[in-house]
Design a protein around this motif. Structure first.
Motif, PDB file in Angstrom:
ATOM      1  N   THR A 142     -62.847 -45.600 -79.168  1.00 16.76           N
ATOM      2  CA  THR A 142     -63.282 -44.211 -79.014  1.00 16.76           C
ATOM      3  C   THR A 142     -64.634 -44.060 -79.699  1.00 16.76           C
ATOM      4  O   THR A 142     -64.829 -44.559 -80.812  1.00 16.76           O
ATOM      5  CB  THR A 142     -62.260 -43.249 -79.649  1.00 16.76           C
ATOM      6  OG1 THR A 142     -60.972 -43.519 -79.108  1.00 16.76           O
ATOM      7  CG2 THR A 142     -62.636 -41.813 -79.389  1.00 16.76           C
ATOM      8  N   VAL A 143     -65.535 -43.381 -79.000  1.00 19.33           N
ATOM      9  CA  VAL A 143     -66.874 -43.124 -79.550  1.00 19.33           C
ATOM     10  C   VAL A 143     -67.059 -41.617 -79.705  1.00 19.33           C
ATOM     11  O   VAL A 143     -66.359 -40.832 -79.067  1.00 19.33           O
ATOM     12  CB  VAL A 143     -67.984 -43.715 -78.639  1.00 19.33           C
ATOM     13  CG1 VAL A 143     -67.926 -45.233 -78.655  1.00 19.33           C
ATOM     14  CG2 VAL A 143     -67.882 -43.193 -77.224  1.00 19.33           C
ATOM     15  N   GLY A 144     -68.033 -41.240 -80.531  1.00 18.50           N
ATOM     16  CA  GLY A 144     -68.256 -39.825 -80.805  1.00 18.50           C
ATOM     17  C   GLY A 144     -68.975 -39.084 -79.697  1.00 18.50           C
ATOM     18  O   GLY A 144     -68.827 -37.875 -79.566  1.00 18.50           O
ATOM     19  N   SER A 145     -69.762 -39.788 -78.876  1.00 18.76           N
ATOM     20  CA  SER A 145     -70.518 -39.112 -77.820  1.00 18.76           C
ATOM     21  C   SER A 145     -70.690 -40.036 -76.623  1.00 18.76           C
ATOM     22  O   SER A 145     -70.473 -41.251 -76.715  1.00 18.76           O
ATOM     23  CB  SER A 145     -71.895 -38.707 -78.346  1.00 18.76           C
ATOM     24  OG  SER A 145     -72.679 -39.868 -78.589  1.00 18.76           O
ATOM     25  N   GLN A 146     -71.122 -39.472 -75.489  1.00 16.73           N
ATOM     26  CA  GLN A 146     -71.324 -40.278 -74.282  1.00 16.73           C
ATOM     27  C   GLN A 146     -72.394 -41.349 -74.478  1.00 16.73           C
ATOM     28  O   GLN A 146     -72.327 -42.407 -73.855  1.00 16.73           O
ATOM     29  CB  GLN A 146     -71.675 -39.377 -73.098  1.00 16.73           C
ATOM     30  CG  GLN A 146     -70.477 -38.613 -72.583  1.00 16.73           C
ATOM     31  CD  GLN A 146     -70.741 -37.956 -71.244  1.00 16.73           C
ATOM     32  OE1 GLN A 146     -71.850 -37.988 -70.731  1.00 16.73           O
ATOM     33  NE2 GLN A 146     -69.699 -37.357 -70.682  1.00 16.73           N
ATOM     34  N   ALA A 147     -73.352 -41.100 -75.337  1.00 17.60           N
ATOM     35  CA  ALA A 147     -74.403 -42.094 -75.589  1.00 17.60           C
ATOM     36  C   ALA A 147     -73.806 -43.394 -76.118  1.00 17.60           C
ATOM     37  O   ALA A 147     -74.316 -44.481 -75.852  1.00 17.60           O
ATOM     38  CB  ALA A 147     -75.420 -41.535 -76.577  1.00 17.60           C
ATOM     39  N   GLY A 148     -72.694 -43.295 -76.825  1.00 17.97           N
ATOM     40  CA  GLY A 148     -72.047 -44.484 -77.381  1.00 17.97           C
ATOM     41  C   GLY A 148     -71.376 -45.354 -76.345  1.00 17.97           C
ATOM     42  O   GLY A 148     -71.079 -46.526 -76.615  1.00 17.97           O
ATOM     43  N   THR A 176     -64.913 -41.304 -74.824  1.00 13.58           N
ATOM     44  CA  THR A 176     -65.450 -40.379 -75.818  1.00 13.58           C
ATOM     45  C   THR A 176     -64.295 -39.630 -76.471  1.00 13.58           C
ATOM     46  O   THR A 176     -63.234 -39.444 -75.867  1.00 13.58           O
ATOM     47  CB  THR A 176     -66.414 -39.363 -75.170  1.00 13.58           C
ATOM     48  OG1 THR A 176     -65.724 -38.667 -74.132  1.00 13.58           O
ATOM     49  CG2 THR A 176     -67.635 -40.061 -74.606  1.00 13.58           C
ATOM     50  N   ASP A 178     -63.977 -36.561 -77.054  1.00 18.15           N
ATOM     51  CA  ASP A 178     -63.633 -35.307 -76.375  1.00 18.15           C
ATOM     52  C   ASP A 178     -63.101 -35.526 -74.960  1.00 18.15           C
ATOM     53  O   ASP A 178     -62.775 -34.572 -74.255  1.00 18.15           O
ATOM     54  CB  ASP A 178     -64.829 -34.359 -76.350  1.00 18.15           C
ATOM     55  CG  ASP A 178     -66.014 -34.901 -75.558  1.00 18.15           C
ATOM     56  OD1 ASP A 178     -65.889 -35.966 -74.897  1.00 18.15           O
ATOM     57  OD2 ASP A 178     -67.083 -34.259 -75.593  1.00 18.15           O
ATOM     58  N   THR A 180     -64.630 -36.580 -72.262  1.00 14.50           N
ATOM     59  CA  THR A 180     -65.519 -36.274 -71.135  1.00 14.50           C
ATOM     60  C   THR A 180     -66.084 -37.516 -70.442  1.00 14.50           C
ATOM     61  O   THR A 180     -66.615 -37.406 -69.343  1.00 14.50           O
ATOM     62  CB  THR A 180     -66.706 -35.399 -71.596  1.00 14.50           C
ATOM     63  OG1 THR A 180     -67.425 -36.094 -72.613  1.00 14.50           O
ATOM     64  CG2 THR A 180     -66.210 -34.060 -72.113  1.00 14.50           C
ATOM     65  N   SER A 182     -65.657 -42.074 -69.963  1.00 21.23           N
ATOM     66  CA  SER A 182     -64.963 -43.317 -70.281  1.00 21.23           C
ATOM     67  C   SER A 182     -65.456 -44.431 -69.371  1.00 21.23           C
ATOM     68  O   SER A 182     -66.072 -44.179 -68.328  1.00 21.23           O
ATOM     69  CB  SER A 182     -63.452 -43.150 -70.128  1.00 21.23           C
ATOM     70  OG  SER A 182     -63.116 -42.916 -68.778  1.00 21.23           O
TER      71      SER A 182
END
Length: 194
Positions: A142-148, A176, A178, A180, A182
Motif C-alpha cells: 500500500t502506498v500513500g498516493s497514486q504517484a507511489g 493506494t 484510499d 483510488t 492499483s
C-alpha cells in the motif's frame, strides 16, 4: 514411596500433554503466544490432523531484531508441541503482515519494507483470519498516493527477491491507501506488463 507416586503422576501428566487434541494444542498455543512481549492479541485454530493456523497482532514499535526473535520463538514453540506445518501469520502495527516460512524470506522482506518511505503497508504471503472470497496471498503493498504506484512494484519485488524469494507464479499488487488506484500482476515480469 511418595517419590514413586510423584514420578508416576508426572509421567501421567506428560503423557496426557503429549496426547492433546488439535483443538487443545491450538488453544494452548494461542493463549501462550498472547502473553509474549509485543503481542497485542492472538488467535489460533486447528488445521488438519496435527496443524494449526494462528494470527497474531504485534505492536508496530517492535524492532527488526525483536521481530526476528519473536518469529523464532513462535516456530520453536510449535515445534516443541509437535504441531505439523503450522501456519503462523503476524500483522505488525496493523499494516505489515506476513506468514512465517522456513527460509525466513517473508520476515526479511517485511523488515526491509517497513523502512521503505514509499510504502505505508505490505503483506507477504499473509493469510487473513477470515479471507474474503477470491483472496490470493502473495506480495501486496500500500502506498500513500497514486504517484507511489510507479515505483512501488519494483521496490516490493526487489525486497522479496533480495531476501531469497522467487517471483514465479507469485501474485504482485500495489494499491493506494484510499483505494483510488492499483496495479497488479503475476510473476517476475509483472506488474509492469499488467
Amino acid at each position: 514411596m511418595k517419590i514413586v507416586r510423584l514420578s508416576v503422576a508426572l509421567l501421567a501428566l506428560a503423557a496426557l500433554a503429549g496426547c492433546s487434541s488439535p483443538d487443545e494444542k491450538a488453544h494452548e498455543f494461542g493463549v501462550w503466544a498472547s502473553t509474549l512481549e509485543y503481542v497485542a492479541s492472538g488467535d489460533a485454530r486447528p488445521a488438519g490432523a496435527a496443524g494449526l493456523t494462528a494470527h497474531l497482532a504485534v505492536d508496530g514499535a517492535i524492532s527488526a531484531g525483536d521481530l526476528a526473535t519473536l518469529a523464532e520463538t513462535l516456530r520453536e514453540r510449535a515445534d516443541s508441541q509437535g504441531i505439523a506445518s503450522p501456519e503462523i501469520n503476524l500483522i505488525v502495527g496493523n499494516a505489515w503482515g506476513f506468514s512465517l516460512d522456513d527460509e525466513r524470506v517473508n520476515l526479511a522482506t517485511i523488515n526491509q519494507l517497513r523502512d521503505a518511505p514509499l510504502l505505508v503497508g505490505a503483506t507477504i504471503d499473509y493469510q487473513p483470519l477470515e479471507p474474503s472470497p477470491g483472496y490470493t496471498p502473495g506480495l501486496q503493498a500500500t502506498v500513500g498516493s497514486q504517484a507511489g504506484l510507479r515505483d512501488a512494484p519494483a521496490e516490493l519485488m526487489a525486497a522479496y527477491t533480495g531476501a531469497g524469494g522467487a517471483l514465479d507464479g507469485k501474485a504482485v499488487s500495489v494499491a493506494t491507501a484510499d483505494g483510488t488506484g492499483s496495479i497488479a500482476g503475476e510473476g517476475p515480469a509483472q506488474p509492469d506488463d499488467a
